[in-house]
Enzyme design. Structure first.
Site: not given
Ligand code: GUN
Length: 309
Positions: A53, A97, A120
Site C-alpha cells: 500500500k 490494517q 477502506d
C-alpha cells in the site's frame, strides 16, 4: 472463446489516472494527498499488504503516513493514534490494517474513522450509504470489480448476478454495488441449498468464498462472466482462486485469472478512494469559502458538499 480480464492492465491504467488527479489536487491546494496506514502487530501477511500500500502511494504521488504499533498495544493506545489521524487535516484517508490483535475491539476502533476518511469503505455510515445508493467510498475489492466490468464494457443492468460469499468486506458490498447498477442479485453462502443450480442462472458470477477451486464447470452457464476473488493455496502450495479455471474457462465469455485478476485492483482502488476523498474536501473548502471551484475536478465528487454548503 473466453476473454481474460487482465487486472494488472486495468490497475496500471487507473493508477495513471490517479497520479494525474493527485497532481491536479496538489496544484489546486498546494498540498499532497495524504493516506495514513496503521499496522498493529507483526503479522507477516499484514506487513506485506501494508508495504504494498505504501509502495502504491509512492507510485501515484500520494503521501503515506505509516504508523506501527506493537501487538501488545492497548485498545486505548490504538484509538488515540487513530483519533490523532482523524484530527490531522493533512490526512485524507485512514486505513487500519485488519485483523487487529484479538484483545482489541475492531469495530470500536473503526467507528472513530469518519465516513469522509474511511477509504477502506468499512465504516457503518459508508456501508449504509452504499445500501441507500448514496455517495460513499465503497470497499476496495468489490469497487475494483465494478471498475473492471465497466472498463470491459460488460453490461450489468437487467442481468442475473450471483455472489457466492456474504462477508462484510467483499460479498455484501459486491451485491449492493451490482444491485445499484440494476442487476438482479442473489447472494449465496455456506447454507445455500442447490448452489450449482443457482449459480447456473448467473450472467455474472462472483466467487468470494475462500475455498480453493470450489467453482467448477457445473456451476457456470454458457457465456457467463466469472469473477474470482479467491486467494488460496492448492494442495501443492500453488496460489489459486475459488474458481477451477481450467474446468470453467471454455464456458465463460469473460473470466478473471488468479493471480492477475481481481488482486491487483484492490490496492489501486484504495488509492482511488483516497483521491476521491481528497477531492471532496477541496470541494467543501472551495464551496464554503464561496469561491469558484479553482480545481478542474468533476462536480460528481462535490454532490454531498454542494448540498452542505
Ligand atoms: N486485511 C485484509 N484485507 C484488508 C483490506 O482490504 N483492508 C484492511 N484495512 N485490512 C485488510
Amino acid at each position: 472463446m473466453y476473454k481474460i480480464i487482465d487486472g494488472k492492465f486495468h490497475s496500471a491504467e487507473i493508477r495513471k489516472e490517479i497520479a494525474a488527479r493527485a497532481a491536479k489536487y496538489k496544484a489546486a491546494s498546494g498540498k499532497d494527498i495524504g493516506l495514513a496506514v496503521v499496522l498493529v502487530g507483526e503479522d507477516p501477511a499484514s506487513q506485506i499488504y501494508v508495504r504494498n500500500k505504501i509502495k502504491g502511494c509512492e507510485e501515484v504521488g500520494i503521501k503515506s503516513y505509516a504508523s506501527y504499533l506493537p501487538a501488545e498495544s492497548t485498545e486505548e493506545q490504538v484509538k488515540e493514534l487513530v483519533q490523532s489521524l482523524v484530527d490531522d487535516e493533512n490526512i485524507n484517508g485512514i486505513l487500519v490494517q485488519l485483523p487487529l490483535p484479538k484483545h482489541i475491539d475492531q469495530q470500536a476502533v473503526l467507528k472513530l474513522i469518519p465516513k469522509e476518511k474511511d477509504v477502506d469503505g468499512f465504516c457503518e455510515e459508508n456501508i449504509g450509504s452504499l445500501c441507500l445508493n448514496k455517495d460513499c467510498l465503497p470497499a476496495c475489492t468489490p469497487n475494483g470489480i465494478m471498475k473492471m466490468l465497466e472498463r470491459e464494457n460488460i453490461a450489468i443492468s437487467g442481468k442475473n448476478a450471483v455472489v457466492i460469499g456474504r462477508s462484510a468486506i467483499v460479498g455484501k458490498p459486491m451485491a449492493m454495488l451490482l444491485l445499484n447498477a440494476n442487476a438482479t442479485v442473489t447472494i449465496c453462502h455456506s447454507k445455500t441449498e442447490n448452489l450449482p443450480e443457482i449459480c447456473r442462472q448467473a450472467d455474472i458470477l462472483v466467487a468470494a468464498i475462500g475455498k480453493a477451486n470450489f467453482v467448477t464447470n457445473d456451476f457456470v452457464k454458457q457465456g457467463a462472466v466469472v469473477i474470482d476473488v479467491g486467494m488460496n493455496r492448492d494442495k501443492d502450495g500453488k496460489l489459486c482462486g475459488d474458481v477451477d479455471f481450467q474446468s470453467v474457462k471454455d464456458k465463460c465469455s469473460y473470466i478473471t485469472p488468479v493471480p492477475g485478476g481481481v488482486g491487483p485492483m484492490t490496492i489501486t482502488m484504495l488509492l482511488y478512494n483516497t483521491v476521491v476523498a481528497a477531492e471532496r474536501t477541496l470541494c467543501i473548502l472551495n464551496l464554503t469559502k464561496n469561491t469558484a471551484i479553482i480545481c478542474n475536478i468533476s462536480m460528481k465528487n462535490c454532490k454531498n458538499s454542494a448540498t452542505k454548503s
